[in-house]
Design a protein around this motif. Structure first.
Motif, PDB file in Angstrom:
ATOM      1  N   HIS A  26      55.029  14.399  40.702  1.00  0.00           N
ATOM      2  CA  HIS A  26      54.214  14.059  41.870  1.00  0.00           C
ATOM      3  C   HIS A  26      54.766  14.734  43.122  1.00  0.00           C
ATOM      4  O   HIS A  26      54.012  15.342  43.907  1.00  0.00           O
ATOM      5  CB  HIS A  26      54.192  12.547  42.060  1.00  0.00           C
ATOM      6  CG  HIS A  26      53.852  12.098  43.457  1.00  0.00           C
ATOM      7  ND1 HIS A  26      52.583  12.205  43.974  1.00  0.00           N
ATOM      8  CD2 HIS A  26      54.633  11.572  44.443  1.00  0.00           C
ATOM      9  CE1 HIS A  26      52.584  11.762  45.222  1.00  0.00           C
ATOM     10  NE2 HIS A  26      53.808  11.373  45.526  1.00  0.00           N
ATOM     11  N   LEU A  27      56.077  14.655  43.330  1.00  0.00           N
ATOM     12  CA  LEU A  27      56.688  15.263  44.511  1.00  0.00           C
ATOM     13  C   LEU A  27      56.542  16.778  44.493  1.00  0.00           C
ATOM     14  O   LEU A  27      56.264  17.403  45.519  1.00  0.00           O
ATOM     15  CB  LEU A  27      58.175  14.896  44.568  1.00  0.00           C
ATOM     16  CG  LEU A  27      58.516  13.428  44.822  1.00  0.00           C
ATOM     17  CD1 LEU A  27      60.012  13.199  44.644  1.00  0.00           C
ATOM     18  CD2 LEU A  27      58.089  13.001  46.220  1.00  0.00           C
ATOM     19  N   ARG A  28      56.698  17.343  43.313  1.00  0.00           N
ATOM     20  CA  ARG A  28      56.687  18.800  43.181  1.00  0.00           C
ATOM     21  C   ARG A  28      55.275  19.373  43.310  1.00  0.00           C
ATOM     22  O   ARG A  28      55.055  20.351  44.030  1.00  0.00           O
ATOM     23  CB  ARG A  28      57.300  19.163  41.829  1.00  0.00           C
ATOM     24  CG  ARG A  28      57.575  20.648  41.626  1.00  0.00           C
ATOM     25  CD  ARG A  28      58.234  20.890  40.282  1.00  0.00           C
ATOM     26  NE  ARG A  28      59.561  20.301  40.198  1.00  0.00           N
ATOM     27  CZ  ARG A  28      59.883  19.280  39.406  1.00  0.00           C
ATOM     28  NH1 ARG A  28      58.978  18.722  38.614  1.00  0.00           N
ATOM     29  NH2 ARG A  28      61.112  18.811  39.390  1.00  0.00           N
ATOM     30  N   LEU A  29      54.326  18.773  42.615  1.00  0.00           N
ATOM     31  CA  LEU A  29      52.990  19.356  42.522  1.00  0.00           C
ATOM     32  C   LEU A  29      52.025  18.831  43.584  1.00  0.00           C
ATOM     33  O   LEU A  29      51.243  19.590  44.160  1.00  0.00           O
ATOM     34  CB  LEU A  29      52.410  19.102  41.124  1.00  0.00           C
ATOM     35  CG  LEU A  29      53.229  19.688  39.956  1.00  0.00           C
ATOM     36  CD1 LEU A  29      52.568  19.351  38.629  1.00  0.00           C
ATOM     37  CD2 LEU A  29      53.408  21.189  40.108  1.00  0.00           C
ATOM     38  N   GLU A  30      52.062  17.530  43.824  1.00  0.00           N
ATOM     39  CA  GLU A  30      51.110  16.938  44.771  1.00  0.00           C
ATOM     40  C   GLU A  30      51.608  16.975  46.208  1.00  0.00           C
ATOM     41  O   GLU A  30      50.827  17.181  47.141  1.00  0.00           O
ATOM     42  CB  GLU A  30      50.790  15.498  44.368  1.00  0.00           C
ATOM     43  CG  GLU A  30      50.110  15.375  42.997  1.00  0.00           C
ATOM     44  CD  GLU A  30      49.816  13.926  42.651  1.00  0.00           C
ATOM     45  OE1 GLU A  30      49.563  13.131  43.576  1.00  0.00           O
ATOM     46  OE2 GLU A  30      49.853  13.583  41.455  1.00  0.00           O
ATOM     47  N   TRP A  99      54.484   5.246  45.933  1.00  0.00           N
ATOM     48  CA  TRP A  99      53.919   5.955  44.772  1.00  0.00           C
ATOM     49  C   TRP A  99      53.742   5.001  43.596  1.00  0.00           C
ATOM     50  O   TRP A  99      52.715   5.046  42.900  1.00  0.00           O
ATOM     51  CB  TRP A  99      54.842   7.107  44.383  1.00  0.00           C
ATOM     52  CG  TRP A  99      54.440   7.793  43.111  1.00  0.00           C
ATOM     53  CD1 TRP A  99      53.444   8.704  42.941  1.00  0.00           C
ATOM     54  CD2 TRP A  99      55.027   7.592  41.820  1.00  0.00           C
ATOM     55  NE1 TRP A  99      53.374   9.098  41.626  1.00  0.00           N
ATOM     56  CE2 TRP A  99      54.332   8.434  40.911  1.00  0.00           C
ATOM     57  CE3 TRP A  99      56.074   6.805  41.345  1.00  0.00           C
ATOM     58  CZ2 TRP A  99      54.656   8.491  39.559  1.00  0.00           C
ATOM     59  CZ3 TRP A  99      56.401   6.867  39.995  1.00  0.00           C
ATOM     60  CH2 TRP A  99      55.699   7.700  39.120  1.00  0.00           C
ATOM     61  N   LEU A 100      54.712   4.118  43.384  1.00  0.00           N
ATOM     62  CA  LEU A 100      54.597   3.140  42.294  1.00  0.00           C
ATOM     63  C   LEU A 100      53.367   2.254  42.480  1.00  0.00           C
ATOM     64  O   LEU A 100      52.633   1.982  41.521  1.00  0.00           O
ATOM     65  CB  LEU A 100      55.855   2.266  42.234  1.00  0.00           C
ATOM     66  CG  LEU A 100      57.153   2.926  41.751  1.00  0.00           C
ATOM     67  CD1 LEU A 100      58.320   1.938  41.884  1.00  0.00           C
ATOM     68  CD2 LEU A 100      57.027   3.407  40.309  1.00  0.00           C
ATOM     69  N   ALA A 101      53.140   1.816  43.710  1.00  0.00           N
ATOM     70  CA  ALA A 101      51.990   0.958  43.978  1.00  0.00           C
ATOM     71  C   ALA A 101      50.680   1.729  43.861  1.00  0.00           C
ATOM     72  O   ALA A 101      49.691   1.220  43.304  1.00  0.00           O
ATOM     73  CB  ALA A 101      52.124   0.335  45.368  1.00  0.00           C
ATOM     74  N   ARG A 102      50.672   2.954  44.374  1.00  0.00           N
ATOM     75  CA  ARG A 102      49.457   3.757  44.338  1.00  0.00           C
ATOM     76  C   ARG A 102      49.043   4.099  42.902  1.00  0.00           C
ATOM     77  O   ARG A 102      47.856   4.205  42.591  1.00  0.00           O
ATOM     78  CB  ARG A 102      49.662   5.027  45.155  1.00  0.00           C
ATOM     79  CG  ARG A 102      48.385   5.822  45.395  1.00  0.00           C
ATOM     80  CD  ARG A 102      48.566   6.840  46.501  1.00  0.00           C
ATOM     81  NE  ARG A 102      49.658   7.763  46.243  1.00  0.00           N
ATOM     82  CZ  ARG A 102      50.838   7.751  46.884  1.00  0.00           C
ATOM     83  NH1 ARG A 102      51.053   6.847  47.834  1.00  0.00           N
ATOM     84  NH2 ARG A 102      51.774   8.618  46.591  1.00  0.00           N
ATOM     85  N   GLY A 191      57.312  22.160  53.106  1.00  0.00           N
ATOM     86  CA  GLY A 191      55.989  21.737  52.687  1.00  0.00           C
ATOM     87  C   GLY A 191      55.029  22.894  52.529  1.00  0.00           C
ATOM     88  O   GLY A 191      53.811  22.706  52.591  1.00  0.00           O
ATOM     89  N   ASN A 192      55.566  24.112  52.327  1.00  0.00           N
ATOM     90  CA  ASN A 192      54.735  25.315  52.186  1.00  0.00           C
ATOM     91  C   ASN A 192      53.832  25.553  53.383  1.00  0.00           C
ATOM     92  O   ASN A 192      52.741  26.121  53.252  1.00  0.00           O
ATOM     93  CB  ASN A 192      53.898  25.259  50.902  1.00  0.00           C
ATOM     94  CG  ASN A 192      54.749  25.381  49.654  1.00  0.00           C
ATOM     95  OD1 ASN A 192      55.747  26.108  49.643  1.00  0.00           O
ATOM     96  ND2 ASN A 192      54.376  24.667  48.605  1.00  0.00           N
TER      97      ASN A 192
END
Length: 315
Positions: A26-30, A99-102, A191-192
């Motif tokens: 999630h951190l890497r791709l999203e 993220w866990l909640a989402r 963040g690119n």
């Protein structure tokens, strides 16, 4: 990075550890985070889950509540972790629980109510403008014999100080990222996020010398499109750039020992001392928050206060 916090919890129960890989993706791709940031965030999440497992051996994600998060922070504070590190780990933990909640791995997000310790942010060390000029002159003098590495080293310090870019951004520059006519670099930041950063005449001269006589002498089949190269022709890495900055500043009497980020701090401080608008400096540095850039106004005020206290008869 939080490897010290995570080392005691490398072996997590499978019911907790299974979520970390998904979180990393999630951190890497999203979120588009760098590998360094991903490792740090995952290490903090692992540390939090490790504390939960130690405190409650049969715990699952459903037991990750506000009490458990506060106990995790309290344990770190008791072990002597700095307030600034606690503040960063608190932010990382809130990102993880959100993220866990989402993703419905937990029913509600306990991190919403987790307060962040206030960090006492120290003012960064910076060069005086005269010291910066001496450092650039020392680098230029070293490059006078046109030895390729010395020519490159001059360009490293000139670009870092002229633009205020991060060392990772410097090492990531490609030949096509330079607009020679407008004297602008295309920089890929955190963040690119891409931004354009101008540079002046001295940096342009150093760049021309590098492209004319420095880079051609070091280029190999492994060089690709990298602007800056190491001695073996591969893309310059950050450790080499740090060594260059330390060596150049050692030639300046009385200058603080700074890493490349110190040249970034110095550039921002000197821009503001010269009358640059705070929001322009924010854009040049690639800060997402104006509050981060405002730190440099405190640096300027602190230096003015030091001069006043030393020079004024009624200070």
């Amino acid at each position: 990075m939080a490897s010290d916090a995570a080392s005691a919890h490398d072996e997590l129960p499978a019911r907790l550890a299974e979520h970390l890989d998904a979180y990393a993706e999630h951190l890497r791709l999203e979120r588009g985070r760098s590998e360094h940031t991903v490792r740090a965030y995952v290490a903090d999440a692992r540390s939090l889950l490790g504390h939960l497992a130690t405190d409650t051996p049969d715990a699952g994600l459903g037991d990750l509540d506000l009490r458990a998060m506060r106990a995790w922070l309290a344990a770190q504070a008791a072990s002597g972790v700095a307030r600034s590190t606690l503040a960063r780990r608190t932010a990382a933990a809130r990102t993880f629980t959100a993220w866990l909640a989402r993703t419905r791995r937990i029913a509600r997000d306990p991190g919403i109510r987790l307060a962040s310790p206030k960090s006492h942010r120290a003012l960064p060390a910076v060069l005086r403008q005269g010291q910066a000029a001496e450092a650039m002159a020392a680098a230029e003098s070293g490059a006078a014999q046109l030895e390729p590495v010395a020519v490159r080293d001059r360009l490293i310090v000139e670009l870092l100080y002229a633009t205020g870019i991060r060392v990772g951004e410097l090492c990531g520059l490609d030949l096509g990222d330079v607009d020679h006519d407008r004297r602008v670099l295309k920089v890929l930041g955190k963040g690119n996020r891409e931004r354009s950063v101008p540079f002046g005449g001295p940096a342009a001269a150093a760049l021309d010398a590098w492209l004319r006589s420095g880079r051609p002498a070091l280029v190999t089949a492994d060089s690709g499109t990298a602007l800056l190269l190491g001695k073996r022709g591969r893309r310059l890495d950050q450790r080499q750039a740090r060594s260059v900055v330390h060596e150049v500043l050692e030639a300046v009497p009385g200058a603080p020992s700074l890493a490349p980020h110190g040249l970034r701090h110095s550039a921002a401080t000197h821009l503001l001392e010269g009358g640059a608008d705070l929001r322009v400096v924010q854009e040049l540095l690639g800060h997402t928050s104006l509050a981060t850039t405002q730190l440099y106004t405190h640096v300027s005020v602190a230096r003015l206060r030091a001069v006043h206290d030393q020079a004024h008869p009624r200070a």
